[in-house]
Design an enzyme around this catalytic site. Structure first.
Site, PDB file in Angstrom:
ATOM      1  CG  ASP A 113      -2.339   8.087   2.607  1.00 20.89           C
ATOM      2  OD1 ASP A 113      -1.719   8.456   3.627  1.00 20.89           O
ATOM      3  OD2 ASP A 113      -2.117   8.560   1.478  1.00 20.89           O
ATOM      4  CG  ASN A 117       4.533   4.731   7.996  1.00 20.70           C
ATOM      5  OD1 ASN A 117       3.591   3.965   7.847  1.00 20.70           O
ATOM      6  ND2 ASN A 117       4.738   5.784   7.211  1.00 20.70           N
TER       7      ASN A 117
END
Length: 253
Positions: A33, A81
């Site tokens: 991340d 995503n």
């Protein structure tokens, strides 16, 4: 080499030597991340952040190989995503595809897709399937690439597969319900046959799972690191391993 670099290298080597080999995790899950924030702070396009994150993946797997880590699961693309702005998603999928090619070229890692292939573009799904086949006999780090992955989706897919198999074998719903066990459901997960992750690392300072290995992480240890993924250093990894080794693991308590 400047003095700070010398001190850093000395500290890194000392930290590595202090790790007890018998207390290292067998399976590590990593939430890679912070790529987009890294790009924004650097004043670079978002794709530059995704590319820097991809480069770090290759470096990270070398660290795992050196330390004898057997299984790594990388959270590279969640089902959420896939809802990103089309141009960014296109760039991200291109970086992921190139990264898969690079993994295939290492001649070391064994790659396995964990995720829903049907939500991915056909060319990427085909590349993943081919990579699994071509790397199946390798003996290096077993790398699960979580692409098109969602923890809830995985559990739903497992239940659907279990029920389809039961129907094909003439089992009634009542029979399935009466005999269903944790072990049976686990045999339908994307990671079937693998040990659950001992340690889950998330970079960028966020402290949540975001659907990563929802079932498998029930008894995992968690380590949250402030560094954005492209800035994640070997010393940060060693610190995570030292923290893990120092913990007294408790299962169900």
């Amino acid at each position: 080499m400047r003095l700070p670099s010398l001190v850093y290298r000395f500290y890194e080597r000392r930290l590595a030597k202090s790790l007890p080999g018998d207390k290292l995790p067998h399976h590590i899950g990593v939430m890679v991340d912070g790529n987009r924030r890294w790009a924004k702070l650097a004043g670079s396009p978002t794709m530059a952040g995704h590319q820097a994150g991809a480069d770090k993946i290759l470096e990270f797997l070398e660290w795992c190989e050196d330390l004898g880590i057997k299984v790594v699961t990388l959270y590279m693309l969640s089902t959420d995503n896939l809802n990103r702005e089309p141009s960014e998603l296109r760039d991200l999928l291109e970086v992921i595809g190139n990264t898969l090619d690079r993994l295939g070229e290492t001649n070391q890692v064994k790659v396995q897709q964990v995720g829903a292939l049907d939500v991915l573009p056909a060319d990427l799904a085909a590349k993943l399937a081919a990579l699994e086949t071509s790397t199946a006999q390798r003996t290096g780090v077993h790398v699960n690439v979580a692409i098109g992955y969602g923890g809830r989706r995985e559990i739903i897919d497992a239940i659907k597969s279990l029920l389809r198999d039961a129907t094909e074998h003439g089992r009634s719903l009542e029979s399935v319900s009466d005999s269903l066990s944790i072990e049976e459901l686990e045999s339908y997960l994307y990671t079937k046959g693998q040990p659950d992750p001992d340690l889950v690392i998330r970079t960028s300072g966020e402290q949540r799972l975001s659907g990563f290995l929802t079932w498998q992480s029930a008894y995992s240890e968690f380590y949250f690191c402030e560094a954005l993924w492209p800035d994640f250093r070997r010393v940060d990894f060693l610190r995570a391993l030292r923290d893990f080794a120092d913990r007294q693991r408790r299962f169900g308590a």
